[in-house]
Design an enzyme around this catalytic site. Structure first.
Site, PDB file in Angstrom:
ATOM      1  N   ASP A 111     -26.646  49.238 -43.694  1.00  0.00           N
ATOM      2  CA  ASP A 111     -25.367  49.532 -44.356  1.00  0.00           C
ATOM      3  C   ASP A 111     -24.249  49.740 -43.344  1.00  0.00           C
ATOM      4  O   ASP A 111     -23.115  49.304 -43.549  1.00  0.00           O
ATOM      5  CB  ASP A 111     -25.494  50.767 -45.241  1.00  0.00           C
ATOM      6  CG  ASP A 111     -26.216  50.474 -46.543  1.00  0.00           C
ATOM      7  OD1 ASP A 111     -26.304  49.277 -46.913  1.00  0.00           O
ATOM      8  OD2 ASP A 111     -26.692  51.428 -47.188  1.00  0.00           O
ATOM      9  N   ASN A 159     -16.382  52.757 -48.035  1.00  0.00           N
ATOM     10  CA  ASN A 159     -17.154  53.960 -48.344  1.00  0.00           C
ATOM     11  C   ASN A 159     -16.239  55.150 -48.644  1.00  0.00           C
ATOM     12  O   ASN A 159     -16.256  55.678 -49.746  1.00  0.00           O
ATOM     13  CB  ASN A 159     -18.045  54.359 -47.168  1.00  0.00           C
ATOM     14  CG  ASN A 159     -19.506  53.967 -47.358  1.00  0.00           C
ATOM     15  OD1 ASN A 159     -19.859  53.374 -48.376  1.00  0.00           O
ATOM     16  ND2 ASN A 159     -20.329  54.298 -46.394  1.00  0.00           N
ATOM     17  N   ARG A 187      -8.580  75.132 -47.877  1.00  0.00           N
ATOM     18  CA  ARG A 187      -8.820  75.681 -46.534  1.00  0.00           C
ATOM     19  C   ARG A 187     -10.319  75.615 -46.272  1.00  0.00           C
ATOM     20  O   ARG A 187     -11.113  76.137 -47.054  1.00  0.00           O
ATOM     21  CB  ARG A 187      -8.325  77.118 -46.456  1.00  0.00           C
ATOM     22  CG  ARG A 187      -8.396  77.674 -45.057  1.00  0.00           C
ATOM     23  CD  ARG A 187      -7.747  79.057 -44.977  1.00  0.00           C
ATOM     24  NE  ARG A 187      -7.499  79.371 -43.588  1.00  0.00           N
ATOM     25  CZ  ARG A 187      -6.307  79.453 -43.032  1.00  0.00           C
ATOM     26  NH1 ARG A 187      -5.221  79.281 -43.750  1.00  0.00           N
ATOM     27  NH2 ARG A 187      -6.175  79.744 -41.746  1.00  0.00           N
ATOM     28  N   ASP A 209     -13.529  73.075 -43.933  1.00  0.00           N
ATOM     29  CA  ASP A 209     -13.869  72.091 -42.896  1.00  0.00           C
ATOM     30  C   ASP A 209     -13.169  70.754 -43.114  1.00  0.00           C
ATOM     31  O   ASP A 209     -12.756  70.116 -42.149  1.00  0.00           O
ATOM     32  CB  ASP A 209     -15.386  71.850 -42.865  1.00  0.00           C
ATOM     33  CG  ASP A 209     -16.145  72.995 -42.209  1.00  0.00           C
ATOM     34  OD1 ASP A 209     -15.505  73.992 -41.824  1.00  0.00           O
ATOM     35  OD2 ASP A 209     -17.386  72.897 -42.101  1.00  0.00           O
ATOM     36  N   THR A 231     -22.553  57.398 -52.777  1.00  0.00           N
ATOM     37  CA  THR A 231     -23.950  57.698 -52.423  1.00  0.00           C
ATOM     38  C   THR A 231     -24.094  58.032 -50.934  1.00  0.00           C
ATOM     39  O   THR A 231     -25.211  58.269 -50.471  1.00  0.00           O
ATOM     40  CB  THR A 231     -24.852  56.488 -52.751  1.00  0.00           C
ATOM     41  OG1 THR A 231     -24.255  55.311 -52.183  1.00  0.00           O
ATOM     42  CG2 THR A 231     -25.006  56.295 -54.244  1.00  0.00           C
ATOM     43  N   ALA A 232     -22.983  58.011 -50.197  1.00  0.00           N
ATOM     44  CA  ALA A 232     -23.054  58.266 -48.750  1.00  0.00           C
ATOM     45  C   ALA A 232     -22.625  59.718 -48.447  1.00  0.00           C
ATOM     46  O   ALA A 232     -23.187  60.659 -49.004  1.00  0.00           O
ATOM     47  CB  ALA A 232     -22.204  57.231 -48.027  1.00  0.00           C
ATOM     48  N   SER A 271     -23.845  63.902 -49.795  1.00  0.00           N
ATOM     49  CA  SER A 271     -24.362  65.008 -48.976  1.00  0.00           C
ATOM     50  C   SER A 271     -23.646  66.326 -49.263  1.00  0.00           C
ATOM     51  O   SER A 271     -24.160  67.383 -48.942  1.00  0.00           O
ATOM     52  CB  SER A 271     -24.214  64.687 -47.489  1.00  0.00           C
ATOM     53  OG  SER A 271     -24.872  63.500 -47.175  1.00  0.00           O
TER      54      SER A 271
HETATM   55  P1  NAP Z   1     -24.968  56.630 -39.732  1.00  0.00           P
HETATM   56  O1  NAP Z   1     -24.660  57.981 -39.245  1.00  0.00           O
HETATM   57  O2  NAP Z   1     -25.921  55.768 -39.017  1.00  0.00           O
HETATM   58  O3  NAP Z   1     -25.425  56.611 -41.277  1.00  0.00           O
HETATM   59  C1  NAP Z   1     -25.524  57.562 -42.156  1.00  0.00           C
HETATM   60  C2  NAP Z   1     -26.474  57.101 -43.246  1.00  0.00           C
HETATM   61  O4  NAP Z   1     -25.699  56.734 -44.381  1.00  0.00           O
HETATM   62  C3  NAP Z   1     -27.335  55.871 -42.910  1.00  0.00           C
HETATM   63  O5  NAP Z   1     -28.612  56.111 -43.408  1.00  0.00           O
HETATM   64  C4  NAP Z   1     -26.644  54.755 -43.667  1.00  0.00           C
HETATM   65  O6  NAP Z   1     -27.522  53.718 -44.033  1.00  0.00           O
HETATM   66  C5  NAP Z   1     -26.199  55.496 -44.888  1.00  0.00           C
HETATM   67  N1  NAP Z   1     -25.142  54.885 -45.684  1.00  0.00           N
HETATM   68  C6  NAP Z   1     -24.014  54.252 -45.289  1.00  0.00           C
HETATM   69  N2  NAP Z   1     -23.294  53.864 -46.337  1.00  0.00           N
HETATM   70  C7  NAP Z   1     -23.980  54.253 -47.439  1.00  0.00           C
HETATM   71  C8  NAP Z   1     -23.752  54.143 -48.836  1.00  0.00           C
HETATM   72  N3  NAP Z   1     -22.650  53.560 -49.321  1.00  0.00           N
HETATM   73  N4  NAP Z   1     -24.662  54.682 -49.684  1.00  0.00           N
HETATM   74  C9  NAP Z   1     -25.778  55.276 -49.217  1.00  0.00           C
HETATM   75  N5  NAP Z   1     -26.040  55.425 -47.913  1.00  0.00           N
HETATM   76  C10 NAP Z   1     -25.153  54.921 -47.040  1.00  0.00           C
HETATM   77  O7  NAP Z   1     -23.585  55.836 -39.860  1.00  0.00           O
HETATM   78  P2  NAP Z   1     -23.367  54.425 -40.511  1.00  0.00           P
HETATM   79  O8  NAP Z   1     -24.652  53.760 -40.799  1.00  0.00           O
HETATM   80  O9  NAP Z   1     -22.371  53.738 -39.672  1.00  0.00           O
HETATM   81  O10 NAP Z   1     -22.717  54.799 -41.933  1.00  0.00           O
HETATM   82  C11 NAP Z   1     -21.438  55.349 -42.020  1.00  0.00           C
HETATM   83  C12 NAP Z   1     -21.420  56.282 -43.165  1.00  0.00           C
HETATM   84  O11 NAP Z   1     -22.205  57.420 -42.881  1.00  0.00           O
HETATM   85  C13 NAP Z   1     -20.048  56.858 -43.458  1.00  0.00           C
HETATM   86  O12 NAP Z   1     -19.260  55.967 -44.184  1.00  0.00           O
HETATM   87  C14 NAP Z   1     -20.414  58.106 -44.228  1.00  0.00           C
HETATM   88  O13 NAP Z   1     -20.486  57.853 -45.617  1.00  0.00           O
HETATM   89  C15 NAP Z   1     -21.806  58.442 -43.772  1.00  0.00           C
HETATM   90  N6  NAP Z   1     -21.812  59.767 -43.155  1.00  0.00           N
HETATM   91  C16 NAP Z   1     -22.551  60.724 -43.766  1.00  0.00           C
HETATM   92  C17 NAP Z   1     -22.553  62.018 -43.295  1.00  0.00           C
HETATM   93  C18 NAP Z   1     -23.357  63.023 -44.024  1.00  0.00           C
HETATM   94  O14 NAP Z   1     -23.987  62.662 -45.016  1.00  0.00           O
HETATM   95  N7  NAP Z   1     -23.354  64.278 -43.603  1.00  0.00           N
HETATM   96  C19 NAP Z   1     -21.789  62.350 -42.179  1.00  0.00           C
HETATM   97  C20 NAP Z   1     -21.048  61.348 -41.568  1.00  0.00           C
HETATM   98  C21 NAP Z   1     -21.069  60.046 -42.066  1.00  0.00           C
HETATM   99  P3  NAP Z   1     -28.041  52.624 -42.976  1.00  0.00           P
HETATM  100  O15 NAP Z   1     -29.156  53.278 -42.242  1.00  0.00           O
HETATM  101  O16 NAP Z   1     -28.472  51.503 -43.849  1.00  0.00           O
HETATM  102  O17 NAP Z   1     -26.907  52.234 -42.077  1.00  0.00           O
END
Ligand code: NAP
Ligand code: MN
Length: 266
Positions: free
Chosen positions: A51, A123, A150, A152, A163-164, A168
């Site tokens: 993703d 996203n 006020r 984070d 879902t990303a 969480s």
């Molecule tokens: P990463 O840190 O490697 O990935 C975070 C996880 O989110 C990976 O497992 C990724 O899947 C998954 N993911 C990404 N888009 C998704 C979606 N639309 N629905 C469900 N899961 C999703 O960073 P990255 O792979 O470059 O992904 C960037 C995304 O990470 C950001 O857009 C943000 O949504 C998310 N993120 C989440 C947190 C948190 O949950 N605390 C914090 C920062 C960012 P893959 O393994 O397939 O890449």
């Protein structure tokens, strides 16, 4: 036969991936597709990876609305944006040849920061304090001052982004057939001085969300668009709305958003 013949493959040049793409490239050419080196010449842009790679493929090629995107997973389990497995060459070729049958449109959000240009996100847009002090943000829905946040930070997610990061922080999962955006809090302070909704809320495509960063020695928050940090550091006012553009993606039958949700989380 379809008119879409130019395909651009986006993938990391690492050994493991490079070794897996050869059969796919060979099959695409055998079925009359031209593999192009310049994404601007493509009608189909295919990301190979996960993703995170799909988000980059879309961003690096400029959220094209005259193109079809497809996500190809290199792992055994499919990801939210990846409908195809790298080994399923025949399924991919079939979908590319019959692309008009199975196209999905994902809502995008559009962000404008202090009039320094607009950016799109697939996203989410996120804004977080980059220091130990809390971040204060005045939140407006259209011209209404809704609350002073006020804490984070805040996340503004699209339906597919729900879902990303949004998930969480206990945001709701939203069907991408709804053109809307969701605002979720990251650790808000709620006491007799500061009060926020304390719940995620969903805005229709007609609304504009405005975030005004209240300085208080914290006017250099970290801002992110999908998986990329924004290089703009100082910020006063951010405006967010649904984009008129939607991302067109190629899908397989029996692979609806809710099937993906089930397969990924349940
Ligand atoms: P990463 O840190 O490697 O990935 C975070 C996880 O989110 C990976 O497992 C990724 O899947 C998954 N993911 C990404 N888009 C998704 C979606 N639309 N629905 C469900 N899961 C999703 O960073 P990255 O792979 O470059 O992904 C960037 C995304 O990470 C950001 O857009 C943000 O949504 C998310 N993120 C989440 C947190 C948190 O949950 N605390 C914090 C920062 C960012 P893959 O393994 O397939 O890449
Ligand atoms: Mn990732």
């Amino acid at each position: 036969m379809t008119e879409r013949r130019n395909i651009f493959y986006y993938y990391k040049q690492d050994e493991e991936i490079v070794s897996k793409v050869a059969p796919l490239f060979e099959a695409s050419e055998r079925y009359g597709f031209t593999i192009v080196d310049d994404a601007r010449e493509a009608n189909i842009i295919a990301s190979i990876g996960n993703d995170g790679d799909f988000l980059q493929a879309v961003r690096k090629t400029g959220f094209r609305n005259d193109c079809l995107y497809m996500g190809i997973s290199t792992k055994h389990n499919l990801n939210m944006y990846c409908d195809f497995k790298i080994d399923d060459t025949s399924k991919m070729i079939n979908a590319m040849l019959n692309e008009q049958l199975e196209v999905r449109r994902y809502p995008l959000i559009e962000i404008s920061i202090d009039g320094q240009g607009t950016f799109q996100c697939l996203n989410e847009f996120s804004i977080r304090s980059s220091i130990i002090k809390t971040l204060v943000i005045d939140v407006f829905v259209d011209s209404l001052h809704l609350e002073t946040f006020r804490g984070d930070g805040l996340i503004v997610a699209t339906p597919t982004g729900s879902t990303a990061y949004n998930k969480s922080v206990k945001g709701a999962i939203v069907d991408p057939q709804l053109t809307c955006m969701q605002v979720s809090e990251v650790a808000s302070i709620n006491n007799n001085s500061y009060r926020t909704l304390g719940a995620s809320f969903i805005l229709s495509g007609e609304r504009t969300l405005t975030l005004k960063v209240v300085s208080e020695n914290n006017d250099h928050p970290t801002m992110g668009m999908d998986n990329e940090a924004l290089s703009i550091r100082h910020v006063d006012k951010i405006q967010i709305r649904l984009s008129e553009n939607k991302l067109k993606t190629l899908k397989l039958k029996d692979n609806s958003f809710w099937e993906k949700v089930k397969r990924t989380f349940l």
